[in-house]
Design a protein around this motif. Structure first.
Motif, mmCIF file in Angstrom:
data_model
loop_
_atom_site.group_PDB
_atom_site.id
_atom_site.type_symbol
_atom_site.label_atom_id
_atom_site.label_comp_id
_atom_site.label_asym_id
_atom_site.label_seq_id
_atom_site.Cartn_x
_atom_site.Cartn_y
_atom_site.Cartn_z
ATOM 1 N N ASN A 1 0.838 -1.197 0.000
ATOM 2 C CA ASN A 1 0.000 0.000 0.000
ATOM 3 C C ASN A 1 0.868 1.241 0.000
ATOM 4 O O ASN A 1 1.972 1.259 0.553
ATOM 5 N N PHE A 2 0.364 2.269 -0.625
ATOM 6 C CA PHE A 2 0.992 3.590 -0.642
ATOM 7 C C PHE A 2 0.039 4.527 0.080
ATOM 8 O O PHE A 2 -0.899 5.064 -0.522
ATOM 9 N N GLY A 3 0.255 4.675 1.388
ATOM 10 C CA GLY A 3 -0.699 5.440 2.185
ATOM 11 C C GLY A 3 -2.040 4.722 2.182
ATOM 12 O O GLY A 3 -2.122 3.523 2.445
ATOM 13 N N PRO A 4 -3.116 5.416 1.826
ATOM 14 C CA PRO A 4 -4.442 4.778 1.823
ATOM 15 C C PRO A 4 -4.716 3.939 0.575
ATOM 16 O O PRO A 4 -5.724 3.252 0.499
ATOM 17 N N VAL A 5 -3.818 3.985 -0.390
ATOM 18 C CA VAL A 5 -4.026 3.262 -1.647
ATOM 19 C C VAL A 5 -3.465 1.851 -1.531
ATOM 20 O O VAL A 5 -2.264 1.666 -1.284
ATOM 21 N N GLN A 6 -4.329 0.851 -1.715
ATOM 22 C CA GLN A 6 -3.919 -0.544 -1.657
ATOM 23 C C GLN A 6 -3.611 -1.008 -3.077
ATOM 24 O O GLN A 6 -4.501 -1.290 -3.871
ATOM 25 N N ALA A 7 -2.315 -1.094 -3.400
ATOM 26 C CA ALA A 7 -1.917 -1.455 -4.762
ATOM 27 C C ALA A 7 -1.934 -2.960 -4.983
ATOM 28 O O ALA A 7 -2.269 -3.430 -6.069
ATOM 29 N N LEU A 8 -1.539 -3.726 -3.961
ATOM 30 C CA LEU A 8 -1.546 -5.186 -4.036
ATOM 31 C C LEU A 8 -2.179 -5.724 -2.767
ATOM 32 O O LEU A 8 -1.983 -5.167 -1.681
ATOM 33 N N SER A 9 -2.906 -6.816 -2.901
ATOM 34 C CA SER A 9 -3.596 -7.386 -1.743
ATOM 35 C C SER A 9 -3.501 -8.909 -1.761
ATOM 36 O O SER A 9 -4.137 -9.571 -2.585
ATOM 37 N N GLY A 10 -2.663 -9.457 -0.881
ATOM 38 C CA GLY A 10 -2.583 -10.905 -0.692
ATOM 39 C C GLY A 10 -2.238 -11.697 -1.932
ATOM 40 O O GLY A 10 -2.847 -12.726 -2.212
ATOM 41 N N VAL A 11 -1.230 -11.258 -2.682
ATOM 42 C CA VAL A 11 -0.875 -11.919 -3.941
ATOM 43 C C VAL A 11 -0.066 -13.185 -3.679
ATOM 44 O O VAL A 11 0.936 -13.158 -2.965
ATOM 45 N N ASP A 12 -0.516 -14.290 -4.275
ATOM 46 C CA ASP A 12 0.215 -15.554 -4.264
ATOM 47 C C ASP A 12 0.672 -15.851 -5.685
ATOM 48 O O ASP A 12 -0.117 -15.758 -6.626
ATOM 49 N N LEU A 13 1.943 -16.223 -5.832
ATOM 50 C CA LEU A 13 2.443 -16.564 -7.165
ATOM 51 C C LEU A 13 3.713 -17.385 -7.037
ATOM 52 O O LEU A 13 4.579 -17.057 -6.227
ATOM 53 N N ASP A 14 3.819 -18.450 -7.819
ATOM 54 C CA ASP A 14 5.035 -19.250 -7.919
ATOM 55 C C ASP A 14 5.624 -19.055 -9.303
ATOM 56 O O ASP A 14 4.910 -19.123 -10.308
ATOM 57 N N ILE A 15 6.932 -18.844 -9.363
ATOM 58 C CA ILE A 15 7.639 -18.710 -10.636
ATOM 59 C C ILE A 15 8.723 -19.776 -10.663
ATOM 60 O O ILE A 15 9.576 -19.817 -9.774
ATOM 61 N N ASP B 1 -5.403 -5.268 -16.364
ATOM 62 C CA ASP B 1 -5.764 -3.981 -16.936
ATOM 63 C C ASP B 1 -4.892 -2.891 -16.337
ATOM 64 O O ASP B 1 -4.154 -3.119 -15.360
ATOM 65 N N ASN B 2 -4.962 -1.686 -16.872
ATOM 66 C CA ASN B 2 -4.235 -0.566 -16.288
ATOM 67 C C ASN B 2 -4.684 -0.356 -14.843
ATOM 68 O O ASN B 2 -5.884 -0.351 -14.548
ATOM 69 N N GLY B 3 -3.709 -0.208 -13.948
ATOM 70 C CA GLY B 3 -4.030 -0.008 -12.547
ATOM 71 C C GLY B 3 -4.249 -1.293 -11.771
ATOM 72 O O GLY B 3 -4.627 -1.256 -10.597
ATOM 73 N N LEU C 1 -7.396 -5.408 -9.936
ATOM 74 C CA LEU C 1 -7.492 -4.482 -8.799
ATOM 75 C C LEU C 1 -6.594 -4.914 -7.639
ATOM 76 O O LEU C 1 -7.002 -4.907 -6.474
ATOM 77 N N GLY C 2 -5.373 -5.313 -7.977
ATOM 78 C CA GLY C 2 -4.382 -5.650 -6.956
ATOM 79 C C GLY C 2 -4.460 -7.051 -6.409
ATOM 80 O O GLY C 2 -3.657 -7.427 -5.552
ATOM 81 N N THR D 1 -13.065 -8.024 -15.159
ATOM 82 C CA THR D 1 -14.078 -8.240 -14.115
ATOM 83 C C THR D 1 -13.572 -9.032 -12.925
ATOM 84 O O THR D 1 -14.242 -9.092 -11.897
ATOM 85 N N GLY D 2 -12.422 -9.697 -13.075
ATOM 86 C CA GLY D 2 -11.901 -10.511 -11.984
ATOM 87 C C GLY D 2 -12.490 -11.901 -11.929
ATOM 88 O O GLY D 2 -12.172 -12.679 -11.029
ATOM 89 N N ARG D 3 -13.324 -12.250 -12.901
ATOM 90 C CA ARG D 3 -13.904 -13.585 -12.925
ATOM 91 C C ARG D 3 -14.178 -13.974 -14.374
ATOM 92 O O ARG D 3 -14.195 -13.128 -15.272
ATOM 93 N N SER D 4 -14.370 -15.259 -14.571
ATOM 94 C CA SER D 4 -14.639 -15.764 -15.906
ATOM 95 C C SER D 4 -16.129 -16.043 -16.074
ATOM 96 O O SER D 4 -16.776 -16.571 -15.165
ATOM 97 N N THR D 5 -16.659 -15.701 -17.239
ATOM 98 C CA THR D 5 -18.068 -15.973 -17.526
ATOM 99 C C THR D 5 -18.283 -17.423 -17.943
ATOM 100 O O THR D 5 -19.410 -17.840 -18.156
ATOM 101 N N ARG D 6 -17.205 -18.193 -18.013
ATOM 102 C CA ARG D 6 -17.299 -19.583 -18.469
ATOM 103 C C ARG D 6 -17.159 -20.561 -17.309
ATOM 104 O O ARG D 6 -16.668 -21.661 -17.472
ATOM 105 N N GLY D 7 -17.512 -20.146 -16.114
ATOM 106 C CA GLY D 7 -17.459 -21.067 -14.985
ATOM 107 C C GLY D 7 -16.421 -20.653 -13.975
ATOM 108 O O GLY D 7 -15.567 -19.816 -14.231
ATOM 109 N N ALA D 8 -16.487 -21.247 -12.790
ATOM 110 C CA ALA D 8 -15.597 -20.894 -11.697
ATOM 111 C C ALA D 8 -14.187 -21.399 -11.965
ATOM 112 O O ALA D 8 -13.968 -22.450 -12.557
#
Length: 281
Positions: free
Chosen positions: A33-47, A58-60, A237-238, A260-267
């Motif tokens: 977060n940058f002050g009140p702005v939450q840029a990333l929230s609980g990101v999990d990723l393996d590389i 998307d942008n942002g 959205l982070g 939208t953060g979700r797929s229209t083709r199922g969970a």
């Protein structure tokens, strides 16, 4: 960790279980977060080494913030980073470079008034008896370019100002590889390139992965993503909303996830369940 086949399905009955490779970089609950702005929230990723992971959003969405956290520019507000199985805290880009993390930013960070060798060793020049060791740097630069099959430049002493966009990108990637990098992050590597130059850069990205280097590519170009990636991680959205093998996705699903953060083709399964997707293509 669940054992899965390359397609993400359970192993066939009677087949021996396959142990998934240990991720080179593991992010767990990464937030920024940058002050009140939450840029990333609980990101999990393996590389994982030897694979190309495309980071879409998307942008942002938080893509730039995430790669800057990995590159040591932004310290995470919370969460954990693990490198080769060990917990790490990156306080600076130098810390990241020490581990083998190199970043090729969209502006490439090349100096037009310097030649290829001077750019590749900028800030890390080799010396011998207090004098620049030009011969050693030339040999290393040439060997690195040859190992990546970069043959489009006529001379390693060619000024960067005279190079095409694709050639500049190739030099920037070779500069990252020169320092025995284990993870190369690329921010929009094909932006503003023509068709032929884009093809050249994508082939170079694929060769990096084939050499066992982990590659994280940030791109808005879905054609490029599906051409070169083994997996696609989508930020919205982070938040990391999906990490899936490219074979299980199509362009419309990725666009839906980005917008939208979700797929229209199922969970979709949770990102943590999508980390192990089998060997690279």
């Amino acid at each position: 960790m669940d054992l899965v086949t390359p397609s993400g399905q359970e192993p066939a009955a009677g087949s021996p279980p396959r142990q998934a490779p240990t991720p080179l970089l593991r992010l767990r609950g990464l937030s920024k977060n940058f002050g009140p702005v939450q840029a990333l929230s609980g990101v999990d990723l393996d590389i994982t080494a030897g694979r190309v992971t495309a980071l879409a959003g998307d942008n942002g969405a938080g893509k730039s913030v995430l790669i800057k956290c990995i590159a040591g520019i932004h310290p995470p507000s919370s969460g954990e980073m693990w490198w080769a199985g060990e917990r790490v805290d990156l306080g600076s880009p130098r810390d990241a470079a020490h581990l083998g993390i190199e970043t090729v930013y969209q502006d490439l960070a090349l100096c037009n008034n310097l030649d290829i060798v001077e750019n590749m060793f900028l800030g890390r020049e080799r010396t011998r008896r207090f004098v620049l060791d030009e011969e050693s740097m030339e040999h290393s630069a040439l060997d690195t370019l040859k190992s990546l099959a970069v043959t489009s430049v006529r001379s390693i002493r060619q000024p960067v100002a005279s190079l095409s966009g694709g050639q500049r990108q190739s030099v920037a990637i070779a500069k990252a590889v020169l320092w025995n990098s284990k993870l190369v992050i690329m921010d929009e590597p094909t932006a503003a390139l023509g068709v032929a130059q884009t093809t050249m850069v994508l082939e170079l990205v694929r060769r990096l992965a084939d050499r066992g280097v982990a590659v994280l590519v940030v791109s808005h170009n879905m054609n490029d993503v599906f051409e070169v990636a083994d997996r696609i991680a989508v930020l919205h959205l982070g938040k990391m909303v999906a990490v899936r093998p490219v074979s299980e996705l199509d362009r419309q699903v990725v666009v839906d996830l980005m917008t939208t953060g979700r797929s229209t083709r199922g969970a979709l399964r949770s990102p943590a369940a999508e980390q192990d997707d089998g060997p690279a293509r």
